[in-house]
Write a protein that holds these residues in place. Sequence first.
Motif, mmCIF file in Angstrom:
data_model
loop_
_atom_site.group_PDB
_atom_site.id
_atom_site.type_symbol
_atom_site.label_atom_id
_atom_site.label_comp_id
_atom_site.label_asym_id
_atom_site.label_seq_id
_atom_site.Cartn_x
_atom_site.Cartn_y
_atom_site.Cartn_z
ATOM 1 N N LEU A 106 -38.809 29.740 -12.104
ATOM 2 C CA LEU A 106 -37.776 30.710 -12.460
ATOM 3 C C LEU A 106 -37.537 31.746 -11.368
ATOM 4 C CD1 LEU A 106 -38.940 31.470 -16.095
ATOM 5 C CD2 LEU A 106 -37.062 29.983 -15.413
ATOM 6 N N VAL A 107 -36.328 32.278 -11.379
ATOM 7 C CA VAL A 107 -36.008 33.429 -10.546
ATOM 8 C C VAL A 107 -36.658 34.635 -11.224
ATOM 9 C CG1 VAL A 107 -34.116 34.916 -9.762
ATOM 10 C CG2 VAL A 107 -33.833 32.435 -9.752
ATOM 11 N N PRO A 108 -37.307 35.555 -10.481
ATOM 12 C CA PRO A 108 -37.931 36.723 -11.105
ATOM 13 C C PRO A 108 -36.934 37.515 -11.949
ATOM 14 C CG PRO A 108 -38.573 36.554 -8.813
ATOM 15 C CD PRO A 108 -37.521 35.513 -9.049
ATOM 16 N N GLY A 109 -37.416 38.076 -13.042
ATOM 17 C CA GLY A 109 -36.576 38.743 -14.042
ATOM 18 C C GLY A 109 -35.564 39.733 -13.498
ATOM 19 N N LEU A 110 -35.964 40.592 -12.569
ATOM 20 C CA LEU A 110 -35.039 41.599 -12.061
ATOM 21 C C LEU A 110 -33.906 41.002 -11.237
ATOM 22 C CD1 LEU A 110 -37.510 44.443 -11.046
ATOM 23 C CD2 LEU A 110 -36.006 44.353 -13.028
ATOM 24 N N LEU A 111 -34.085 39.785 -10.769
ATOM 25 C CA LEU A 111 -33.066 39.143 -9.945
ATOM 26 C C LEU A 111 -32.159 38.207 -10.756
ATOM 27 C CD1 LEU A 111 -35.281 38.300 -6.844
ATOM 28 C CD2 LEU A 111 -33.810 40.285 -7.202
ATOM 29 N N GLN A 112 -32.444 38.058 -12.037
ATOM 30 C CA GLN A 112 -31.663 37.139 -12.859
ATOM 31 C C GLN A 112 -30.305 37.753 -13.210
ATOM 32 O OE1 GLN A 112 -33.896 36.054 -16.331
ATOM 33 N NE2 GLN A 112 -35.528 35.092 -15.153
ATOM 34 N N PRO A 114 -26.951 37.583 -15.864
ATOM 35 C CA PRO A 114 -26.807 37.240 -17.287
ATOM 36 C C PRO A 114 -26.557 35.740 -17.500
ATOM 37 C CG PRO A 114 -25.637 39.273 -16.821
ATOM 38 C CD PRO A 114 -26.087 38.713 -15.499
ATOM 39 N N ASP A 115 -25.725 35.132 -16.656
ATOM 40 C CA ASP A 115 -25.455 33.693 -16.809
ATOM 41 C C ASP A 115 -26.721 32.870 -16.580
ATOM 42 O OD1 ASP A 115 -22.785 34.095 -17.409
ATOM 43 O OD2 ASP A 115 -22.126 33.871 -15.321
ATOM 44 N N TYR A 116 -27.517 33.253 -15.595
ATOM 45 C CA TYR A 116 -28.762 32.528 -15.309
ATOM 46 C C TYR A 116 -29.715 32.652 -16.507
ATOM 47 C CZ TYR A 116 -33.172 31.174 -13.133
ATOM 48 O OH TYR A 116 -34.362 30.566 -12.856
ATOM 49 N N ALA A 117 -29.845 33.859 -17.053
ATOM 50 C CA ALA A 117 -30.740 34.072 -18.193
ATOM 51 C C ALA A 117 -30.294 33.229 -19.389
ATOM 52 C CB ALA A 117 -30.777 35.543 -18.565
ATOM 53 N N ARG A 118 -28.971 33.185 -19.640
ATOM 54 C CA ARG A 118 -28.465 32.352 -20.746
ATOM 55 C C ARG A 118 -28.792 30.888 -20.509
ATOM 56 N NH1 ARG A 118 -24.730 36.424 -21.150
ATOM 57 N NH2 ARG A 118 -23.329 35.697 -19.527
ATOM 58 N N ALA A 119 -28.653 30.426 -19.272
ATOM 59 C CA ALA A 119 -28.961 29.026 -18.953
ATOM 60 C C ALA A 119 -30.446 28.727 -19.157
ATOM 61 C CB ALA A 119 -28.548 28.711 -17.511
ATOM 62 N N VAL A 120 -31.314 29.675 -18.822
ATOM 63 C CA VAL A 120 -32.751 29.488 -19.029
ATOM 64 C C VAL A 120 -33.052 29.378 -20.517
ATOM 65 C CG1 VAL A 120 -35.023 30.613 -18.841
ATOM 66 C CG2 VAL A 120 -33.475 30.570 -16.879
ATOM 67 N N PHE A 121 -32.469 30.274 -21.312
ATOM 68 C CA PHE A 121 -32.699 30.215 -22.760
ATOM 69 C C PHE A 121 -32.127 28.937 -23.365
ATOM 70 C CE2 PHE A 121 -33.138 34.936 -22.415
ATOM 71 C CZ PHE A 121 -34.463 34.983 -22.830
ATOM 72 N N ALA A 122 -30.974 28.523 -22.876
ATOM 73 C CA ALA A 122 -30.371 27.288 -23.381
ATOM 74 C C ALA A 122 -31.235 26.079 -23.030
ATOM 75 C CB ALA A 122 -28.962 27.115 -22.813
ATOM 76 N N ALA A 123 -31.830 26.081 -21.870
ATOM 77 C CA ALA A 123 -32.708 24.976 -21.477
ATOM 78 C C ALA A 123 -33.984 24.964 -22.311
ATOM 79 C CB ALA A 123 -33.050 25.073 -19.994
ATOM 80 N N TYR A 124 -34.441 26.146 -22.711
ATOM 81 C CA TYR A 124 -35.662 26.238 -23.507
ATOM 82 C C TYR A 124 -35.429 25.719 -24.920
ATOM 83 C CZ TYR A 124 -39.598 28.329 -25.985
ATOM 84 O OH TYR A 124 -40.700 28.534 -26.762
ATOM 85 N N ARG A 125 -34.245 26.021 -25.473
ATOM 86 C CA ARG A 125 -33.909 25.565 -26.823
ATOM 87 C C ARG A 125 -32.541 24.871 -26.774
ATOM 88 N NH1 ARG A 125 -34.770 30.255 -31.026
ATOM 89 N NH2 ARG A 125 -34.443 28.509 -32.421
ATOM 90 N N PRO A 126 -32.504 23.642 -26.302
ATOM 91 C CA PRO A 126 -31.219 22.964 -26.081
ATOM 92 C C PRO A 126 -30.433 22.660 -27.355
ATOM 93 C CG PRO A 126 -33.049 21.471 -25.658
ATOM 94 C CD PRO A 126 -33.630 22.821 -25.905
ATOM 95 N N THR A 127 -31.075 22.636 -28.505
ATOM 96 C CA THR A 127 -30.353 22.317 -29.743
ATOM 97 C C THR A 127 -29.808 23.547 -30.444
ATOM 98 O OG1 THR A 127 -32.414 22.391 -31.000
ATOM 99 C CG2 THR A 127 -31.742 20.242 -30.108
ATOM 100 N N THR A 128 -30.022 24.734 -29.906
ATOM 101 C CA THR A 128 -29.546 25.977 -30.512
ATOM 102 C C THR A 128 -28.064 26.149 -30.215
ATOM 103 O OG1 THR A 128 -31.705 26.963 -30.167
ATOM 104 C CG2 THR A 128 -29.899 28.470 -30.634
ATOM 105 N N THR A 129 -27.303 26.556 -31.236
ATOM 106 C CA THR A 129 -25.874 26.822 -31.037
ATOM 107 C C THR A 129 -25.678 28.289 -30.702
ATOM 108 O OG1 THR A 129 -25.516 27.359 -33.359
ATOM 109 C CG2 THR A 129 -25.300 25.030 -32.724
ATOM 110 N N ASP A 130 -24.473 28.644 -30.276
ATOM 111 C CA ASP A 130 -24.162 30.027 -29.927
ATOM 112 C C ASP A 130 -24.240 30.951 -31.136
ATOM 113 O OD1 ASP A 130 -23.799 29.387 -27.314
ATOM 114 O OD2 ASP A 130 -21.608 29.220 -27.444
ATOM 115 N N GLN A 131 -24.050 30.428 -32.339
ATOM 116 C CA GLN A 131 -24.057 31.256 -33.540
ATOM 117 C C GLN A 131 -25.480 31.589 -34.024
ATOM 118 O OE1 GLN A 131 -21.989 28.550 -33.260
ATOM 119 N NE2 GLN A 131 -20.238 29.855 -32.802
ATOM 120 N N GLU A 132 -26.458 30.793 -33.641
ATOM 121 C CA GLU A 132 -27.839 31.043 -34.070
ATOM 122 C C GLU A 132 -28.439 32.208 -33.262
ATOM 123 O OE1 GLU A 132 -30.503 27.700 -34.655
ATOM 124 O OE2 GLU A 132 -28.761 26.388 -34.394
ATOM 125 N N PRO A 133 -29.299 33.005 -33.932
ATOM 126 C CA PRO A 133 -29.919 34.145 -33.210
ATOM 127 C C PRO A 133 -30.951 33.702 -32.209
ATOM 128 C CG PRO A 133 -30.643 34.098 -35.524
ATOM 129 C CD PRO A 133 -29.655 32.974 -35.331
#
Length: 133
Positions: A106-112, A114-133
């Motif tokens: 991963l890229v260190p947190g301070l350098l991430q 918003p789009d990169y962070a969303r992509a990381v979270f999406a990769a972690y939980r690929p079956t999650t939809t945008d409406q789920e928390p």
Amino acid sequence: MDERRMLRTPRQKYGEEMRLRRTAAHLTQEELGDQVVCSPTLISHLEAGRRLPKPDDAQRIDRALGTDGFFARWLEDLENKYDPRFAATAELEQQATLIQQFALALVPGLLQTPDYARAVFAAYRPTTTDQEP
């Protein structure tokens, strides 16, 4: 220039100056300890930069070495703002010209971004939809 000499913390510089002044005054660690009213072991720790003297000890060091308040004044600048476990790192960080981090995943947190962070979270939980928390 010797790299070890360049990477000294302010504490180590304080200790080195104390050692230089002690040897110039032709005193052993034991003799200085007797004048400062502390053990030669403490003098050794101070000179190695492992410990800092208390303000009243710094004043006695100044009297014993005839340094006119030099060590007491310098001690004020060395007061530690950090937990002792991180003090040396914080002191060296001030001298750093480059700080590098190596990460396999991963890229260190301070350098991430918003789009990169969303992509990381999406990769972690690929079956999650945008409406789920």
